[in-house]
Structures are given as C-alpha cells and as structure tokens.
Scaffold this motif. Structure first.
Motif, PDB file in Angstrom:
ATOM      1  N   ALA A  78      -6.240  -8.307 130.719  1.00 18.54           N
ATOM      2  CA  ALA A  78      -6.718  -8.800 129.425  1.00 18.54           C
ATOM      3  C   ALA A  78      -5.882  -8.239 128.277  1.00 18.54           C
ATOM      4  N   ASN A  79      -5.516  -6.955 128.343  1.00 21.16           N
ATOM      5  CA  ASN A  79      -4.688  -6.357 127.290  1.00 21.16           C
ATOM      6  C   ASN A  79      -3.336  -7.047 127.206  1.00 21.16           C
ATOM      7  N   LEU A  80      -2.729  -7.311 128.357  1.00 20.49           N
ATOM      8  CA  LEU A  80      -1.413  -7.953 128.372  1.00 20.49           C
ATOM      9  C   LEU A  80      -1.499  -9.400 127.905  1.00 20.49           C
ATOM     10  N   VAL A  81      -2.514 -10.130 128.360  1.00 19.48           N
ATOM     11  CA  VAL A  81      -2.689 -11.520 127.921  1.00 19.48           C
ATOM     12  C   VAL A  81      -2.935 -11.556 126.411  1.00 19.48           C
ATOM     13  N   ASP A 113       5.092 -13.886 129.431  1.00 19.91           N
ATOM     14  CA  ASP A 113       4.075 -14.477 130.285  1.00 19.91           C
ATOM     15  C   ASP A 113       3.394 -13.403 131.116  1.00 19.91           C
ATOM     16  N   VAL A 114       2.153 -13.671 131.497  1.00 22.25           N
ATOM     17  CA  VAL A 114       1.356 -12.728 132.284  1.00 22.25           C
ATOM     18  C   VAL A 114       0.537 -13.530 133.291  1.00 22.25           C
ATOM     19  N   TRP A 115       0.541 -13.084 134.547  1.00 19.39           N
ATOM     20  CA  TRP A 115      -0.267 -13.701 135.589  1.00 19.39           C
ATOM     21  C   TRP A 115      -1.034 -12.623 136.334  1.00 19.39           C
ATOM     22  N   ARG A 116      -2.168 -12.999 136.879  1.00 18.61           N
ATOM     23  CA  ARG A 116      -2.881 -12.109 137.794  1.00 18.61           C
ATOM     24  C   ARG A 116      -3.022 -12.834 139.122  1.00 18.61           C
ATOM     25  N   ILE A 117      -2.610 -12.150 140.181  1.00 19.38           N
ATOM     26  CA  ILE A 117      -2.713 -12.683 141.536  1.00 19.38           C
ATOM     27  C   ILE A 117      -3.366 -11.589 142.374  1.00 19.38           C
ATOM     28  N   GLY A 118      -4.677 -11.714 142.631  1.00 20.52           N
ATOM     29  CA  GLY A 118      -5.387 -10.693 143.389  1.00 20.52           C
ATOM     30  C   GLY A 118      -5.371  -9.364 142.666  1.00 20.52           C
TER      31      GLY A 118
END
Length: 177
Positions: A14-17, A54-59
């Motif tokens: 959340a901080n990075l997004v 860009d920022v992604w979360r995967i698991g």
C-alpha cells in the motif's frame, strides 16, 4: 504466513502503490522520525531522485519498477538537437522484488543492476520513509478523531527500516548460470 507477515506485506504494498509516480527527491531523513527530507544547500548536483513507475503484488512478493538517477550526472541530451540537462537527472529503470518470509524477520530482495550500479540503498531508505510517513499520518488521523489522545504517537516497534546484505557475487552467479 503469520498475521504480522501478511499485514507487513499489505502495508509495504500500500505504501509503494500510494507513492507511485511521486517524485522521491533527495534523501529522506530517517534519523529524526518526523518525515523530513534532507535537502542540499545550493545546487541539486549529485543528489539522487527516484520515481516508482509500477508496483505489483504476487502472493508474498512485491515487485517494483523504479526510475532512478542523479542530478547533474549527464551534461546534455543528444538527439536531433542538443539540450542541456545539468539541472535534471537522466533516469534508468530498475526492478526490485521483495520476498517476504513465511516466518521470522529475514526476507529477500532481488535487485536489478546496470553496469554494476543499482539504487538499492536509496530504494530501501525511501521504503522506510514511506512506512514512517504512513504511520505518522495514521497516528495524526487517530489523534484528530480522538480528543482524549494528547498527541500523535508512533509505536517504534511498528515502523520498519529495511536493510540489505549482498549474498551473491560474480563467481556465485556464474555457478548458477
């Protein structure tokens, strides 16, 4: 994965997004804990700058793509014409993968390098600063909503300062290939 581990991943993501496309300029001041930034006196030359592209979360992994550079690193932009850029930073894209542990407090950071350079330290410093800023904003919001709270206070056990230790070298990487 523990609740603490999952909440840390959610918070870091959340901080990075929340900081995506924000210009992260100069050096965050982590020593005083007030969310300030150390700004140079005079010229910006030699000062780092970073943008989270860009920022992604995967698991349990968070992947970031950043554009990082240093003010005054290059004198001119050369193309069909010549444009001076000494007051700006030429940026390069880097990718970082943050792997959070199932348990414990040691994760793994995989960082892209280019010509033996990588902005790992700047990235981790900004990551810690973003965490501090989010906690400070949350504490201030809580204090504003609860008049019985005399001041906004951040639990020092909540704030995370990330550190990286290089575990691979050229010979080790050649063995892997």
């Amino acid at each position: 994965m523990s609740d603490l581990g999952e909440s840390l991943i959610r918070r870091v993501h959340a901080n990075l997004v929340g900081a995506k496309s924000e210009l992260l300029k100069y050096r965050p001041n982590l020593a005083v804990g007030d969310g300030s930034i150390i700004t140079p006196e005079g010229s910006d030359a030699g000062e780092p700058v970073m943008v989270l592209a860009d920022v992604w979360r995967i698991g349990k992994m968070v992947r970031c793509e950043v554009i990082a550079g240093t003010y005054g690193d290059h004198d001119e932009l050369v193309g069909d014409d010549v444009e001076p850029i000494t007051d700006r930073a030429a940026g390069r894209r880097y990718r970082f993968d943050l792997y959070f542990p199932q348990s414990g407090d040691a994760g793994m950071l995989v960082a892209e390098t280019c010509k033996r350079a990588t902005p790992v330290e700047e990235f981790l410093r900004w990551l810690a600063w973003l965490d501090m800023r989010a906690l400070k904003q949350s504490a201030e919001s809580h204090a504003a909503e609860n008049p019985e709270v005399s001041e906004a206070w951040i639990d020092p056990n909540e704030w995370r300062k990330f550190r990286a230790v290089q575990v691979a070298d050229r010979d080790f990487l050649l063995q892997l290939i």
